[in-house]
Design a protein around this motif. Structure first.
Motif, PDB file in Angstrom:
ATOM      1  N   ASP A  21       0.831  -1.198   0.000  1.00 55.99           N
ATOM      2  CA  ASP A  21       0.000   0.000   0.000  1.00 55.99           C
ATOM      3  C   ASP A  21       0.876   1.263   0.000  1.00 55.99           C
ATOM      4  OD1 ASP A  21      -2.883   0.218  -0.117  1.00 55.99           O
ATOM      5  OD2 ASP A  21      -2.755   1.410   1.710  1.00 55.99           O
ATOM      6  N   HIS A  26      -0.934   5.740  -6.022  1.00 60.58           N
ATOM      7  CA  HIS A  26      -2.287   6.239  -5.796  1.00 60.58           C
ATOM      8  C   HIS A  26      -2.624   6.381  -4.319  1.00 60.58           C
ATOM      9  CE1 HIS A  26      -2.944   5.875 -10.011  1.00 60.58           C
ATOM     10  NE2 HIS A  26      -2.955   4.563 -10.018  1.00 60.58           N
ATOM     11  N   CYS A  27      -1.722   5.942  -3.447  1.00 59.30           N
ATOM     12  CA  CYS A  27      -1.969   6.023  -2.008  1.00 59.30           C
ATOM     13  C   CYS A  27      -1.268   7.233  -1.406  1.00 59.30           C
ATOM     14  CB  CYS A  27      -1.491   4.753  -1.302  1.00 59.30           C
ATOM     15  SG  CYS A  27      -2.600   3.364  -1.557  1.00 59.30           S
ATOM     16  N   HIS A  28      -1.875   7.745  -0.372  1.00 63.32           N
ATOM     17  CA  HIS A  28      -1.340   8.901   0.354  1.00 63.32           C
ATOM     18  C   HIS A  28      -1.436   8.560   1.837  1.00 63.32           C
ATOM     19  CE1 HIS A  28      -0.548  13.171   1.127  1.00 63.32           C
ATOM     20  NE2 HIS A  28      -1.465  13.091   2.066  1.00 63.32           N
ATOM     21  N   TYR A  29      -0.302   8.555   2.518  1.00 65.17           N
ATOM     22  CA  TYR A  29      -0.287   8.209   3.939  1.00 65.17           C
ATOM     23  C   TYR A  29       0.189   9.378   4.780  1.00 65.17           C
ATOM     24  CZ  TYR A  29      -1.599   3.336   3.991  1.00 65.17           C
ATOM     25  OH  TYR A  29      -2.323   2.178   3.927  1.00 65.17           O
ATOM     26  N   GLY A  45      -4.254   6.212   5.962  1.00 62.74           N
ATOM     27  CA  GLY A  45      -3.955   6.039   4.548  1.00 62.74           C
ATOM     28  C   GLY A  45      -5.178   6.212   3.674  1.00 62.74           C
ATOM     29  N   LEU A  46      -4.935   6.733   2.493  1.00 65.33           N
ATOM     30  CA  LEU A  46      -5.969   7.024   1.506  1.00 65.33           C
ATOM     31  C   LEU A  46      -5.571   6.394   0.178  1.00 65.33           C
ATOM     32  CD1 LEU A  46      -8.406   8.927   0.519  1.00 65.33           C
ATOM     33  CD2 LEU A  46      -6.592  10.558  -0.042  1.00 65.33           C
ATOM     34  N   LEU A  47      -6.520   5.737  -0.489  1.00 65.79           N
ATOM     35  CA  LEU A  47      -6.335   5.274  -1.862  1.00 65.79           C
ATOM     36  C   LEU A  47      -7.182   6.186  -2.737  1.00 65.79           C
ATOM     37  CD1 LEU A  47      -5.377   3.276  -4.032  1.00 65.79           C
ATOM     38  CD2 LEU A  47      -7.377   1.881  -3.482  1.00 65.79           C
ATOM     39  N   SER A  48      -6.514   7.005  -3.565  1.00 64.44           N
ATOM     40  CA  SER A  48      -7.227   8.002  -4.363  1.00 64.44           C
ATOM     41  C   SER A  48      -6.453   8.317  -5.636  1.00 64.44           C
ATOM     42  CB  SER A  48      -7.432   9.275  -3.533  1.00 64.44           C
ATOM     43  OG  SER A  48      -8.178  10.233  -4.249  1.00 64.44           O
ATOM     44  N   ASP A  56     -10.902   5.829  -1.206  1.00 61.78           N
ATOM     45  CA  ASP A  56     -11.140   4.996  -0.033  1.00 61.78           C
ATOM     46  C   ASP A  56     -10.160   5.326   1.077  1.00 61.78           C
ATOM     47  OD1 ASP A  56     -13.144   2.791  -0.905  1.00 61.78           O
ATOM     48  OD2 ASP A  56     -11.689   2.884  -2.538  1.00 61.78           O
ATOM     49  N   GLN A  58      -8.078   3.805   3.551  1.00 62.08           N
ATOM     50  CA  GLN A  58      -7.532   2.460   3.658  1.00 62.08           C
ATOM     51  C   GLN A  58      -7.427   2.008   5.109  1.00 62.08           C
ATOM     52  OE1 GLN A  58      -7.923   1.366   0.657  1.00 62.08           O
ATOM     53  NE2 GLN A  58      -5.863   0.659   0.251  1.00 62.08           N
TER      54      GLN A  58
END
Length: 141
Positions: A21, A26-29, A45-48, A56, A58
């Motif tokens: 992840d 595409h993920c931002h933590y 965490g974000l999946l965007s 989403d 995460q």
């Protein structure tokens, strides 16, 4: 991983899942570190993917001694802003049905329950409540 396993126990992500992840573009933590350099206070965490309509949350975890001080809300509002910036129109998450504290936080951020995923959290066989937040028009990149 220490915060992940202590927070989520039997349904904690594996090291491999977390690493995968973190490596996705595409993920931002976000990570909340204490000023003294001790153990992490929290992360989220974000999946965007940029320009995608749906995003989403995460994961989100806050250390027990850092709870009830607004850190979870800060992590969430920062991820909401990031999803908006990336052009998402809807933000989704799953929350354990046996976690009323997290459910309350999400409801105060205007997330609405839209469904249930039965037995989603394994091996505990706990249902997940699926929630959605409709986002304001943002600046897609």
């Amino acid at each position: 991983m220490a915060l992940e396993t202590s927070t989520f126990g039997t349904d904690a992500w594996s090291v491999g899942m977390m690493r995968q992840d973190l490596e996705l573009s595409h993920c931002h933590y976000l990570v909340a570190e204490p000023p003294d350099g001790g153990p992490l206070l929290g992360y989220a965490g974000l999946l965007s993917p940029r320009g995608a309509a749906d995003a989403d949350i995460q994961t989100i975890a806050v250390a027990p001694d850092a709870r009830r001080n607004g850190l979870g809300r800060t992590l969430m509002t920062t991820l909401i802003a990031e999803a908006t910036l990336r052009g998402a129109k809807r933000l989704f998450l799953e929350v354990r049905a046996d976690n009323p504290g997290a459910q309350h936080l999400y409801e105060t951020l205007d997330f609405l329950p839209i469904g249930v995923r039965r037995g989603y959290y394994q091996p505990d066989n706990v249902h997940a409540i699926v929630m959605r937040l409709d986002l304001p028009a943002g600046a897609s990149s």
